[in-house]
Write an enzyme that holds these catalytic residues in place. Structure first.
Site, mmCIF file in Angstrom:
data_model
loop_
_atom_site.group_PDB
_atom_site.id
_atom_site.type_symbol
_atom_site.label_atom_id
_atom_site.label_comp_id
_atom_site.label_asym_id
_atom_site.label_seq_id
_atom_site.Cartn_x
_atom_site.Cartn_y
_atom_site.Cartn_z
ATOM 1 N N ASN A 261 0.895 -1.100 0.006
ATOM 2 C CA ASN A 261 -0.092 -0.242 -0.173
ATOM 3 C C ASN A 261 0.757 1.395 -0.162
ATOM 4 O OD1 ASN A 261 -3.144 -0.456 0.117
ATOM 5 N ND2 ASN A 261 -2.507 -1.718 1.731
ATOM 6 N N ASN B 274 -5.465 4.733 8.367
ATOM 7 C CA ASN B 274 -5.409 3.439 8.264
ATOM 8 C C ASN B 274 -5.872 2.819 7.126
ATOM 9 O OD1 ASN B 274 -3.977 0.785 8.932
ATOM 10 N ND2 ASN B 274 -6.018 0.278 10.213
ATOM 11 N N HIS C 185 -7.686 -1.028 6.331
ATOM 12 C CA HIS C 185 -8.118 -2.512 7.121
ATOM 13 C C HIS C 185 -8.746 -3.189 5.882
ATOM 14 C CE1 HIS C 185 -8.750 -5.189 10.251
ATOM 15 N NE2 HIS C 185 -10.120 -5.399 9.893
ATOM 16 N N THR D 157 -8.615 6.166 15.771
ATOM 17 C CA THR D 157 -8.949 6.563 17.077
ATOM 18 C C THR D 157 -8.466 5.685 17.923
ATOM 19 O OG1 THR D 157 -11.080 5.330 17.106
ATOM 20 C CG2 THR D 157 -11.074 7.772 16.148
ATOM 21 N N LEU E 216 -9.475 0.221 18.284
ATOM 22 C CA LEU E 216 -8.869 -0.444 17.232
ATOM 23 C C LEU E 216 -9.889 -0.568 16.159
ATOM 24 C CD1 LEU E 216 -6.393 -1.799 16.541
ATOM 25 C CD2 LEU E 216 -7.333 -4.056 17.223
ATOM 26 N N GLN F 288 -8.176 -3.884 -4.282
ATOM 27 C CA GLN F 288 -9.134 -2.684 -3.892
ATOM 28 C C GLN F 288 -8.383 -1.538 -2.941
ATOM 29 O OE1 GLN F 288 -11.881 -1.866 -5.713
ATOM 30 N NE2 GLN F 288 -11.160 -3.698 -7.095
#
Length: 213
Positions: free
Chosen positions: A20, A113, A115, A147, A150, A179
């Site tokens: 990424n 982030n 995920h 934040t 998690l 994606q």
């Protein structure tokens, strides 16, 4: 707000190959963002992504978490490293460390982030295995602001992929990763260009023309 002629700095945190990170570097160069990746920092000395970054003329640093006796000391050292670059965005790109509340608060609004699930479904690890075990028909990826909770920060972008009957973890992971490489650079760009408006857990992404107008 970023103007077309101004520059913002991005620091990317990795623990491994940093695919990424590579997608963000490539998009930043190709699309001529009003920003640059100033540094790539890893918590692992053997992270392959460091070589990629160095090969693109990006500063690299390593803050080895095993050298610190507690998470707070590591995060303090990591923050000292990051602050050398005065970044407008700190990007987690496969950074396999749980950050302390003090670290998250220090960079509130600048920490993002990616995920590998459609949050709030499947926070934490082994998301693809868990998705297959749960029998879901759709899976995906989420870019979100970080934040203290998690994998539960305000969602900037999501991408959806189908789950096929014959999928393995590896097959599903590959489809999701494609994606991630699409939505994460766009989310990071919106952050550094000042196009995110956060209202509670809702994130509104302003179009680029509104910023340049």
């Amino acid at each position: 707000m970023q103007t077309q002629g101004s520059e913002n700095k991005i620091v990317i945190l990795i623990s491994g190959q940093g695919s990424n990170m590579q997608a963000i570097v490539h998009a930043c160069e190709r699309e001529h963002w009003p920003a640059r990746v100033a540094a790539v920092v890893s918590n692992r000395p053997d992270a392959a992504g460091l070589a990629y970054a160095a090969g693109h003329g990006i500063a690299t640093a390593m803050v080895d978490h095993t050298a610190y006796s507690c998470r707070e000391d590591f995060d303090a050292a990591l923050a000292a490293c990051i602050d050398q670059y005065s970044p407008g965005a700190i990007v987690l790109a496969g950074f396999m460390r749980v950050l302390t509340p003090a670290f998250v608060q220090r960079y509130a609004g600048r920490l993002i982030n990616i995920h590998p699930s459609l949050l709030p479904a499947f926070p934490g690890l082994r998301t693809h295995r868990r998705a297959l075990d749960a029998g879901v028909k759709w899976h995906g990826a989420t870019a979100h602001l970080v934040t203290n909770d998690l994998d539960h920060g305000p969602i900037v972008a999501q991408a959806v992929v189908p789950v096929h009957d014959d999928d393995t973890e590896a097959m599903l992971a590959e489809r999701v990763l494609e994606q991630e490489h699409r939505i994460y650079p766009a989310a990071v760009r919106a952050l550094v260009e000042g196009r995110l408006q956060v209202r509670g857990l809702r994130v509104f992404v302003r179009p680029m023309q509104e910023v340049s107008a």
